[in-house]
Design a protein around this motif. Structure first.
Motif, PDB file in Angstrom:
ATOM      1  N   VAL A 144      32.409  38.361  60.092  1.00 17.06           N
ATOM      2  CA  VAL A 144      31.852  40.006  60.415  1.00 17.06           C
ATOM      3  C   VAL A 144      33.321  40.296  61.664  1.00 17.06           C
ATOM      4  CG1 VAL A 144      29.719  40.898  61.824  1.00 17.06           C
ATOM      5  CG2 VAL A 144      29.728  39.806  59.666  1.00 17.06           C
ATOM      6  N   ARG A 145      33.940  39.840  61.960  1.00  9.69           N
ATOM      7  CA  ARG A 145      34.237  40.151  62.910  1.00  9.69           C
ATOM      8  C   ARG A 145      36.012  40.407  62.672  1.00  9.69           C
ATOM      9  NH1 ARG A 145      36.209  36.308  66.674  1.00  9.69           N
ATOM     10  NH2 ARG A 145      34.782  34.933  66.100  1.00  9.69           N
ATOM     11  N   ARG A 146      36.121  39.883  61.136  1.00 14.52           N
ATOM     12  CA  ARG A 146      37.119  40.795  60.453  1.00 14.52           C
ATOM     13  C   ARG A 146      36.939  41.697  60.439  1.00 14.52           C
ATOM     14  NH1 ARG A 146      37.477  38.129  56.043  1.00 14.52           N
ATOM     15  NH2 ARG A 146      39.333  38.927  54.929  1.00 14.52           N
ATOM     16  N   TRP A 147      36.132  42.055  59.780  1.00 18.71           N
ATOM     17  CA  TRP A 147      35.509  43.756  58.993  1.00 18.71           C
ATOM     18  C   TRP A 147      35.000  44.823  60.418  1.00 18.71           C
ATOM     19  CZ3 TRP A 147      36.486  45.015  55.030  1.00 18.71           C
ATOM     20  CH2 TRP A 147      35.935  43.774  53.728  1.00 18.71           C
ATOM     21  N   GLU A 148      34.802  44.254  61.715  1.00 16.73           N
ATOM     22  CA  GLU A 148      35.133  44.641  62.747  1.00 16.73           C
ATOM     23  C   GLU A 148      36.228  45.526  62.697  1.00 16.73           C
ATOM     24  OE1 GLU A 148      32.757  43.716  66.668  1.00 16.73           O
ATOM     25  OE2 GLU A 148      32.605  42.571  65.493  1.00 16.73           O
ATOM     26  N   VAL A 149      37.713  44.599  62.979  1.00 17.31           N
ATOM     27  CA  VAL A 149      38.504  44.683  63.110  1.00 17.31           C
ATOM     28  C   VAL A 149      39.077  45.752  62.484  1.00 17.31           C
ATOM     29  CG1 VAL A 149      41.082  44.391  63.160  1.00 17.31           C
ATOM     30  CG2 VAL A 149      39.559  42.782  64.185  1.00 17.31           C
ATOM     31  N   GLU A 150      38.587  46.236  60.697  1.00 19.25           N
ATOM     32  CA  GLU A 150      38.980  46.525  59.864  1.00 19.25           C
ATOM     33  C   GLU A 150      38.471  48.202  60.204  1.00 19.25           C
ATOM     34  OE1 GLU A 150      41.459  46.730  57.144  1.00 19.25           O
ATOM     35  OE2 GLU A 150      41.539  44.504  57.665  1.00 19.25           O
ATOM     36  N   GLY A 151      37.262  48.034  60.570  1.00 16.49           N
ATOM     37  CA  GLY A 151      36.295  49.563  60.915  1.00 16.49           C
ATOM     38  C   GLY A 151      35.252  49.692  60.362  1.00 16.49           C
ATOM     39  N   LYS A 152      35.099  48.829  59.027  1.00 14.47           N
ATOM     40  CA  LYS A 152      33.571  48.996  58.548  1.00 14.47           C
ATOM     41  C   LYS A 152      32.600  48.241  59.180  1.00 14.47           C
ATOM     42  CE  LYS A 152      34.837  49.992  54.511  1.00 14.47           C
ATOM     43  NZ  LYS A 152      33.562  51.299  53.741  1.00 14.47           N
TER      44      LYS A 152
END
Length: 671
Positions: A144-152
């Motif tokens: 989920v933190r990966r997707w936080e970085v992506e802005g999702k």
């Protein structure tokens, strides 16, 4: 141009799984959590996660047998298509978690190690020591933190869900939440909202659940019009450490690795347990359930431990009910490698090394099989139609529930290590349907009139301000919670009696009325835990009432719901003819009971605050109900008689009452 957005309430395994999958599908997600995500209650799960695997397949295991064990263990109270789909996804889910870096225990050959859990004869449970929940949670949070970085994804930690925002058609368009630090209110516009907030253990005061497991989010959805299913089915875990502040879980994995439950044959034997000879020990689970031993389903193990201490008077201690859970015969190296996490907990809080001295344990409230009612779409193969907006949707369009706070997967009793599976499965599987729902609404939630959200926020601000103004009240919310917990534990756990349930319901109504006169010691507007707790307490009463009313109206014994006056005892006759006659009578009663009570209890919040109960048929189209006979005296003969009846019914082409009466429509239940 605005894009659809989804609001996920709850940062445990179910919420993280849904968030991860939604982001993969291109949907923006707001993830709201009462605590930092890594502190969600899923982190406390210890034992493991179930799936068929290469080792069990060699022994004749299959997804169908996992499905059968789950439905049989749950006393057939689950709609079967969702359970079938879950067990078919299970191997893929565990493989996915392995690839995401979960440090599952390994065999010397490098394969995933597996242990056996209750209610099955196969070693289906993959585990990471005795901290499996923590390892799964950290792995999903990393994704989920990966997707936080992506802005999702945007996380909102230390935020409390207060109410769903419904438009004029009754569709959920988002929610009102509150910052637990600044106490500020905020509305979230969402094209779909997912409740993934876990169980309601604090309704019982002390339990194995975390202090944030108040059930308030599910209660607030219920009070807004969402239906609640099978609330009376509360799992009491057989093995927990008794404590004055809370009850700490001793995982079923301890018995899965060979732990043995016993009591001295002499009541309250004062000797050191290591000095009590084998001949003076009573391994009562092994004696009464030779096929499953210490790994009978949890509802049965709990009742046996409760009964051995109360009815038989064989509690280890005179002034405190408990039995021994013994691991001392297992090598220390094995215990540290496979159970280190839970053994450290026992050593820390009891001051005793459980590797050397048997543990003292007793049952404790642990899990809610019931939860928010959710729908499903059945496919032609008997499983679920992936991508259907109906999957996991409550009766409020646009509002979904997943994980422990839904009622879908465990029926009347949950098998150990199925909880982590159901949390992750429901989160992953519902995502595509949620996306379809978000894209299918007539207009985006962000385009709704601001008046809709402003009115909802004003309601919550007004409630908050009225609570802060109660400085001259006469009631203490913490004392009321203590009284509520003691009451619920006394009348609605292992044993239920109608006269006690009736009196308890009236007492809960009185406690709820007293809550309206609570005084707050803190009227501040910064991290005011006093007002947050008082709100949560007020929302515990609707849940307590539906648990009690459901238990009162369900006049039978099924899984975790046990009324001694209605129990179906084993065969008592000693002659063959008498035994056969009793077996026939037992099967007659079973068929009658199935026809009357194999139904889900569905509660709606009445205008007067009382739950309105109806009963919904259960879809048993895949696996006809059969007697649940773990260790029952004469069970082999009852099973033989039952099979004879089924064979005759099949030849006559009629089917038995138990096999056909409760089959729901192919499309699943309607909203």
């Amino acid at each position: 141009m605005s894009e659809p957005r989804v609001l996920v309430i709850g940062g445990g395994l179910a919420g993280l799984a849904a968030t991860m999958r939604l982001a993969e599908l291109g949907i923006g997600v707001d993830l709201v959590s009462l605590v930092p995500v890594k502190r969600s209650h899923s982190v406390c799960a210890q034992g493991g996660i179930n799936s068929v695997n290469a080792m069990t397949r060699q022994q004749g295991d299959s997804e169908w047998k996992h499905f059968d064990d789950t439905v049989y263990g749950g006393d057939f109270l689950q709609h079967q298509p969702p359970v079938k789909e879950m067990t078919e996804w299970a191997p893929k889910i565990v493989d996915l978690l392995d690839r995401l870096g979960v440090p599952f225990n390994r065999t010397p050959e490098g394969h995933r190690d597996q242990r056996r859990f209750g209610g099955t004869l196969y070693k289906r449970t993959a585990f990471a020591g005795a901290t499996t929940g923590q390892q799964l949670l950290y792995a999903l949070d990393e994704q989920v933190r990966r997707w936080e970085v992506e802005g999702k994804v945007k996380k909102w930690e230390f935020w409390d869900f207060l109410e769903p925002v419904l438009d004029s058609s009754g569709r959920c368009r988002g929610a009102v939440c509150q910052d637990m630090v600044t106490m500020a209110f905020r509305t979230f516009a969402a094209d779909a909202t997912i409740i993934a907030t876990g169980g309601c253990g604090l309704v019982y005061g002390r339990s194995t659940m975390s202090m944030v497991c108040t059930g308030s989010a599910a209660s607030r959805a219920y009070q807004a019009g969402a239906r609640y299913g099978n609330g009376e089915f509360i799992q009491v875990h057989p093995t927990a450490i008794p404590g004055a502040d809370k009850l700490r879980l001793m995982s079923e994995s301890a018995r899965g690795e060979g732990g043995r439950v016993w009591v001295p044959r002499t009541p309250h034997d004062a000797r050191d347990p290591r000095d009590i000879a084998e001949v003076d020990r009573y391994y009562f689970l092994e004696d009464r359930y030779p096929k499953y031993g210490n790994l009978v389903p949890r509802d049965i193990a709990t009742r046996e431990i409760f009964d051995i201490c109360t009815t038989d008077g064989l509690s280890v201690e005179k002034d405190r009910l408990c039995v021994y859970l013994d691991l001392t015969h297992i090598p220390r190296e094995t215990l540290d490698r496979k159970l280190g996490g839970i053994l450290e907990i026992y050593e820390k809080f009891q001051g005793v090394d459980p590797r050397a001295v048997p543990m003292k344990i007793f049952p404790a409230v642990h899990y809610s099989m019931g939860g928010l009612w959710v729908d499903y779409q059945k496919n032609a193969a008997g499983g679920l139609e992936e991508g259907s907006p109906r999957n996991q949707q409550t009766n409020i369009p646009g509002l979904y529930a997943i994980g422990e706070c839904d009622y879908q997967y465990h029926g009347a009793n949950r098998l150990g290590a199925n909880s982590l599976l159901s949390c992750i499965f429901s989160g992953l599987f519902c995502a595509s349907g949620v996306v379809a729902s978000a894209h299918g609404s007539r207009k985006l939630a962000a385009e709704e009139s601001t008046n809709l959200f402003a009115a909802a926020m004003r309601r919550q601000e007004s409630r908050h301000e009225s609570l802060l103004a109660r400085r001259l009240g006469t009631e203490n919310p913490y004392q009321l919670h203590l009284e509520l917990g003691n009451l619920m534990t006394r009348v609605a756990t292992v044993v239920r009696r109608n006269e006690q349930l009736t009196a308890a319901y009236a007492e809960v109504c009185t406690l709820e009325d007293r809550w309206k006169r609570c005084a707050l010691s803190d009227s501040g507007n910064w991290t005011n835990q006093n007002v947050v707790f008082t709100k949560a307490l007020g929302d515990m009463f609707p849940i307590a009432k539906l648990i009690l009313k459901g238990a009162l109206e369900r006049d039978e014994c099924r899984g975790a719901h046990y009324k001694p006056a209605l129990a179906m005892p084993g065969i008592a006759a000693t002659d063959l003819a008498g035994q056969y006659r009793e077996a026939q009578e037992w099967c007659d009663r079973f068929e009658q009971n199935t026809k009357r009570w194999l139904k889900s209890t569905i509660a709606s919040h009445g205008a007067d605050g009382d739950p309105q109960i109806v009963f919904e048929d259960v879809d048993t189209s895949l696996l006809p109900p059969r007697p649940r006979l773990y260790g029952l005296i004469g069970g082999e003969l009852i099973e033989e008689v039952w099979k004879e009846r089924q064979k005759k019914a099949a030849l006559n082409g009629s089917g038995s009452a138990a096999g056909t009466a409760q089959t729901a429509a192919v499309a699943g239940p309607s909203a």
